[in-house]
Scaffold this motif. Sequence first.
Motif, PDB file in Angstrom:
ATOM      1  N   ILE A  81      44.519  97.035  51.016  1.00  0.00           N
ATOM      2  CA  ILE A  81      44.978  96.080  52.025  1.00  0.00           C
ATOM      3  C   ILE A  81      46.494  96.188  52.143  1.00  0.00           C
ATOM      4  CG2 ILE A  81      45.030  93.669  52.769  1.00  0.00           C
ATOM      5  CD1 ILE A  81      42.744  93.104  50.851  1.00  0.00           C
ATOM      6  N   SER A  82      46.995  96.157  53.366  1.00  0.00           N
ATOM      7  CA  SER A  82      48.447  96.146  53.586  1.00  0.00           C
ATOM      8  C   SER A  82      48.756  95.366  54.852  1.00  0.00           C
ATOM      9  CB  SER A  82      49.004  97.570  53.682  1.00  0.00           C
ATOM     10  OG  SER A  82      48.406  98.256  54.771  1.00  0.00           O
ATOM     11  N   GLY A 134      53.462  78.429  53.282  1.00  0.00           N
ATOM     12  CA  GLY A 134      52.653  78.428  52.072  1.00  0.00           C
ATOM     13  C   GLY A 134      52.112  79.807  51.770  1.00  0.00           C
ATOM     14  N   SER A 135      51.230  79.874  50.777  1.00  0.00           N
ATOM     15  CA  SER A 135      50.604  81.127  50.366  1.00  0.00           C
ATOM     16  C   SER A 135      49.210  81.220  50.963  1.00  0.00           C
ATOM     17  CB  SER A 135      50.520  81.202  48.833  1.00  0.00           C
ATOM     18  OG  SER A 135      51.816  81.208  48.271  1.00  0.00           O
ATOM     19  N   TYR A 136      48.974  82.276  51.704  1.00  0.00           N
ATOM     20  CA  TYR A 136      47.678  82.509  52.321  1.00  0.00           C
ATOM     21  C   TYR A 136      47.044  83.746  51.687  1.00  0.00           C
ATOM     22  CZ  TYR A 136      49.151  79.111  55.786  1.00  0.00           C
ATOM     23  OH  TYR A 136      49.570  77.960  56.395  1.00  0.00           O
ATOM     24  N   THR A 137      45.748  83.658  51.425  1.00  0.00           N
ATOM     25  CA  THR A 137      45.028  84.757  50.779  1.00  0.00           C
ATOM     26  C   THR A 137      43.976  85.320  51.721  1.00  0.00           C
ATOM     27  OG1 THR A 137      45.314  83.755  48.590  1.00  0.00           O
ATOM     28  CG2 THR A 137      43.588  85.424  48.815  1.00  0.00           C
ATOM     29  N   VAL A 138      43.965  86.625  51.852  1.00  0.00           N
ATOM     30  CA  VAL A 138      42.911  87.286  52.623  1.00  0.00           C
ATOM     31  C   VAL A 138      42.039  88.067  51.640  1.00  0.00           C
ATOM     32  CG1 VAL A 138      44.352  89.310  53.127  1.00  0.00           C
ATOM     33  CG2 VAL A 138      42.361  88.802  54.551  1.00  0.00           C
ATOM     34  N   ARG A 139      40.735  87.913  51.774  1.00  0.00           N
ATOM     35  CA  ARG A 139      39.776  88.663  50.964  1.00  0.00           C
ATOM     36  C   ARG A 139      39.010  89.605  51.879  1.00  0.00           C
ATOM     37  NH1 ARG A 139      35.844  85.040  47.792  1.00  0.00           N
ATOM     38  NH2 ARG A 139      37.737  84.761  46.522  1.00  0.00           N
ATOM     39  N   VAL A 140      39.062  90.875  51.557  1.00  0.00           N
ATOM     40  CA  VAL A 140      38.363  91.894  52.344  1.00  0.00           C
ATOM     41  C   VAL A 140      37.201  92.432  51.515  1.00  0.00           C
ATOM     42  CG1 VAL A 140      38.524  94.113  53.508  1.00  0.00           C
ATOM     43  CG2 VAL A 140      40.455  92.521  53.598  1.00  0.00           C
ATOM     44  N   MET A 151      44.645  89.881  48.939  1.00  0.00           N
ATOM     45  CA  MET A 151      46.095  89.995  49.102  1.00  0.00           C
ATOM     46  C   MET A 151      46.643  88.608  49.416  1.00  0.00           C
ATOM     47  SD  MET A 151      48.248  92.356  51.817  1.00  0.00           S
ATOM     48  CE  MET A 151      50.019  92.580  51.636  1.00  0.00           C
ATOM     49  N   VAL A 152      47.754  88.255  48.773  1.00  0.00           N
ATOM     50  CA  VAL A 152      48.401  86.967  49.004  1.00  0.00           C
ATOM     51  C   VAL A 152      49.657  87.195  49.835  1.00  0.00           C
ATOM     52  CG1 VAL A 152      49.493  84.959  47.941  1.00  0.00           C
ATOM     53  CG2 VAL A 152      47.519  86.036  46.835  1.00  0.00           C
ATOM     54  N   ILE A 153      49.790  86.424  50.906  1.00  0.00           N
ATOM     55  CA  ILE A 153      50.948  86.523  51.797  1.00  0.00           C
ATOM     56  C   ILE A 153      51.666  85.188  51.791  1.00  0.00           C
ATOM     57  CG2 ILE A 153      51.763  87.028  54.118  1.00  0.00           C
ATOM     58  CD1 ILE A 153      48.245  88.014  53.288  1.00  0.00           C
ATOM     59  N   ASN A 154      52.948  85.199  51.460  1.00  0.00           N
ATOM     60  CA  ASN A 154      53.757  83.976  51.413  1.00  0.00           C
ATOM     61  C   ASN A 154      54.513  83.809  52.726  1.00  0.00           C
ATOM     62  OD1 ASN A 154      53.164  83.197  48.664  1.00  0.00           O
ATOM     63  ND2 ASN A 154      54.422  84.942  48.031  1.00  0.00           N
TER      64      ASN A 154
END
Length: 211
Positions: A81-82, A134-140, A151-154
Amino acid sequence: LYIDAPAIISCINPEVQLNGGSTTSGATVQWFKDGVALAGVNEQVTVNEPGTYTLTGTHPISGCVATQEVTVVRNTIQPAISLADDPGMLSCHNPSVTIEITTSAANPQYRWYNNSGSLISGEITQALTVTVPGSYTVRVTDLQNGCQSEMVINITEDRSAPGASISAPGTITCSNEAEGIILQGSSATTGVTWQWTTGDGNIVSGSATAN
């Protein structure tokens, strides 16, 4: 001898069953891997390692032995993931930003989670638009093999109002009523833009400047 085509070892199926047998009545069969006999009920064995497996069959009368091989494949590759692009910062100018990702998953499934780890309902694409930092998490999940990556995106914000002040204005009198007076504003914030407004007066010029 015959061997059924085996399933692929994956994150969904960490073990697979090998099924084989002989069409000769009374023949005995045995599975091997690397020359070592595998435990199992003759025709069926369960395996969790990729490689080449051999089935042997022995004729009940002649004692002749036949062999057949099958290859077991493993696919437990986790999807990469990127970020497709920098989502940027929330601000008064940008009240919302979009997080977009790319993935190596062959058949991706997307799930997004907020700061508290709760699933964000209805967000099932590779992009998420947010208005709160905030911190958002995507699960693939790659539905081809069931393997997952996260992947966690701040997301940060800057909604600070620029500092601004107005110098004490002069007084409109009979002698300067026609040309008016100058209002002088100042700010320590670099790059600030100006807009003068009034409820019931008259701005003659310079509404977009400091004076």
